[in-house]
Scaffold this motif. Sequence first.
Motif, short mmCIF file in Angstrom:
data_model
loop_
_atom_site.label_atom_id
_atom_site.label_comp_id
_atom_site.label_asym_id
_atom_site.label_seq_id
_atom_site.Cartn_x
_atom_site.Cartn_y
_atom_site.Cartn_z
N GLY A 68 56.22 26.85 74.40
CA GLY A 68 55.59 26.10 73.32
C GLY A 68 54.36 26.82 72.80
O GLY A 68 53.66 27.52 73.55
N VAL A 69 54.08 26.67 71.51
CA VAL A 69 52.95 27.34 70.87
C VAL A 69 52.10 26.31 70.15
O VAL A 69 52.62 25.43 69.46
N ILE A 70 50.78 26.40 70.32
CA ILE A 70 49.83 25.56 69.59
C ILE A 70 49.02 26.45 68.67
O ILE A 70 48.36 27.39 69.12
N LEU A 71 49.07 26.17 67.38
CA LEU A 71 48.30 26.92 66.39
C LEU A 71 47.04 26.11 66.08
O LEU A 71 47.10 25.03 65.49
N GLY A 72 45.89 26.64 66.50
CA GLY A 72 44.64 25.92 66.36
C GLY A 72 44.15 25.80 64.93
O GLY A 72 44.68 26.43 64.00
N PRO A 73 43.11 24.98 64.70
CA PRO A 73 42.58 24.73 63.36
C PRO A 73 41.67 25.86 62.88
O PRO A 73 41.31 26.75 63.65
N GLY A 74 41.28 25.78 61.59
CA GLY A 74 40.35 26.79 61.09
C GLY A 74 40.42 27.09 59.61
O GLY A 74 40.07 28.19 59.19
N TRP A 103 44.85 22.95 59.46
CA TRP A 103 45.63 23.89 58.65
C TRP A 103 46.66 24.66 59.48
O TRP A 103 47.60 25.23 58.95
N GLY A 104 46.48 24.66 60.79
CA GLY A 104 47.51 25.24 61.65
C GLY A 104 48.83 24.49 61.51
O GLY A 104 49.89 25.04 61.77
N LEU A 106 50.19 23.55 58.70
CA LEU A 106 50.95 24.15 57.61
C LEU A 106 51.74 25.36 58.10
O LEU A 106 52.94 25.49 57.81
N ILE A 107 51.09 26.24 58.85
CA ILE A 107 51.75 27.44 59.36
C ILE A 107 52.85 27.06 60.34
O ILE A 107 53.98 27.57 60.27
N ALA A 108 52.55 26.15 61.25
CA ALA A 108 53.53 25.73 62.25
C ALA A 108 54.72 25.05 61.59
O ALA A 108 55.89 25.30 61.95
N GLY A 109 54.46 24.18 60.62
CA GLY A 109 55.53 23.45 59.96
C GLY A 109 56.45 24.36 59.16
O GLY A 109 57.68 24.22 59.21
N LEU A 110 55.87 25.29 58.40
CA LEU A 110 56.68 26.21 57.60
C LEU A 110 57.52 27.12 58.49
O LEU A 110 58.65 27.47 58.16
N TYR A 111 56.96 27.53 59.63
CA TYR A 111 57.72 28.37 60.55
C TYR A 111 58.85 27.57 61.20
O TYR A 111 59.99 28.04 61.31
N ALA A 112 58.54 26.35 61.63
CA ALA A 112 59.54 25.52 62.30
C ALA A 112 60.68 25.13 61.36
O ALA A 112 61.81 24.93 61.80
N PHE A 113 60.39 25.03 60.07
CA PHE A 113 61.37 24.54 59.10
C PHE A 113 62.69 25.31 59.18
O PHE A 113 63.77 24.73 59.28
N LYS A 114 62.61 26.63 59.14
CA LYS A 114 63.82 27.46 59.26
C LYS A 114 63.82 28.33 60.52
O LYS A 114 64.84 28.94 60.83
N GLY A 115 62.68 28.40 61.20
CA GLY A 115 62.61 29.24 62.38
C GLY A 115 62.61 30.72 62.06
O GLY A 115 62.97 31.55 62.90
#
Length: 316
Positions: A68-74, A103-104, A106-115
């Motif tokens: 699992g990966v957690i993308l922190g805020p910033g 804002w992490g 947004l990056i996590a969601g877009l990556y997860a969308f199609k992988g």
Amino acid sequence: MVNKKYFLYVLINMLVVVGCTHEPKKALEEKNPPLRPVKNIEIKEVDNGKGSTVLNPHPSNHRRKRLGVILGPGGFKTLAHVGVLKEMEKARLPVDYIVGLEWGALIAGLYAFKGQVHDLEWKIYKLEKQDFPKKSFLSNQLNPENIKRLSDFLADGFSRSQVRRTAISFNCPTQSLLTGELSWPKWGDLSAHVGRCMTYPPLFTVDSKASGAAASAPSAVQFLRREGIDIIVYVNVLNNGNLLDARVLPQGDASIMLWNEIRKMSRQAAPLVDEWVEVDTQGISMLEFGSRQNWISAGEKAGQEVVRKISERFGL
């Protein structure tokens, strides 16, 4: 003067963040659960190469460890997450669950969308400076706006999909401004959910009773443990130095104090995770969208190191 409703919103977030200091202990307890007996062990005879057989135990329920990966805020610094994910994909590390804070998300969601990291990067480069709140013409100060300003981009990026229909399991937390409680929805419109997670000062205001949960790093670790994740990687972009330029913030805005507290809370997650990735983003404000390529390059550099560590430690 800063809008009274917005100023109150920032102060409420300050109280919520300061009130979360009890969570790391709970997360540490979940990282080290009591040992459980091994079940379903099969004892088989195998050839030892010397003309005889020996007993060899084989767990019948053996499985690969889940990552699992957690993308922190910033703010815009979170664009560095793209570079880290590029290196992880290049090394073929199998991400089973990804969480994004502020804002992490947004990056996590877009990556997860199609992988697929190339799909993420392509969509990120479709973002334009005019998509974000603008500075005042006379004072050069930022004018916080509603997250609805990004509605078209989010709707296009997530193609009206649902939270539970991503290629990689994904979530991001929101936080009640009344009770401080976190929410981890597992259904509903994906673009709307990501937008709520991104809603945080100083870029955006809120028109509801909840906002993004930027200070929830320890809780994010707990969440992934509950989801059965064995190996947790946290990517941090909140380094030492100034995070915000006070000259562009509205008069009376407490965002600098708020984000310094968020940085402290994020670091409290370090002993709770299996790998802590520190991306060097010092020297540039988290409101500098024009440094997009610099962020991504910094993420790639940090990603190369963590890929090596994960491969060596866990054999993924």
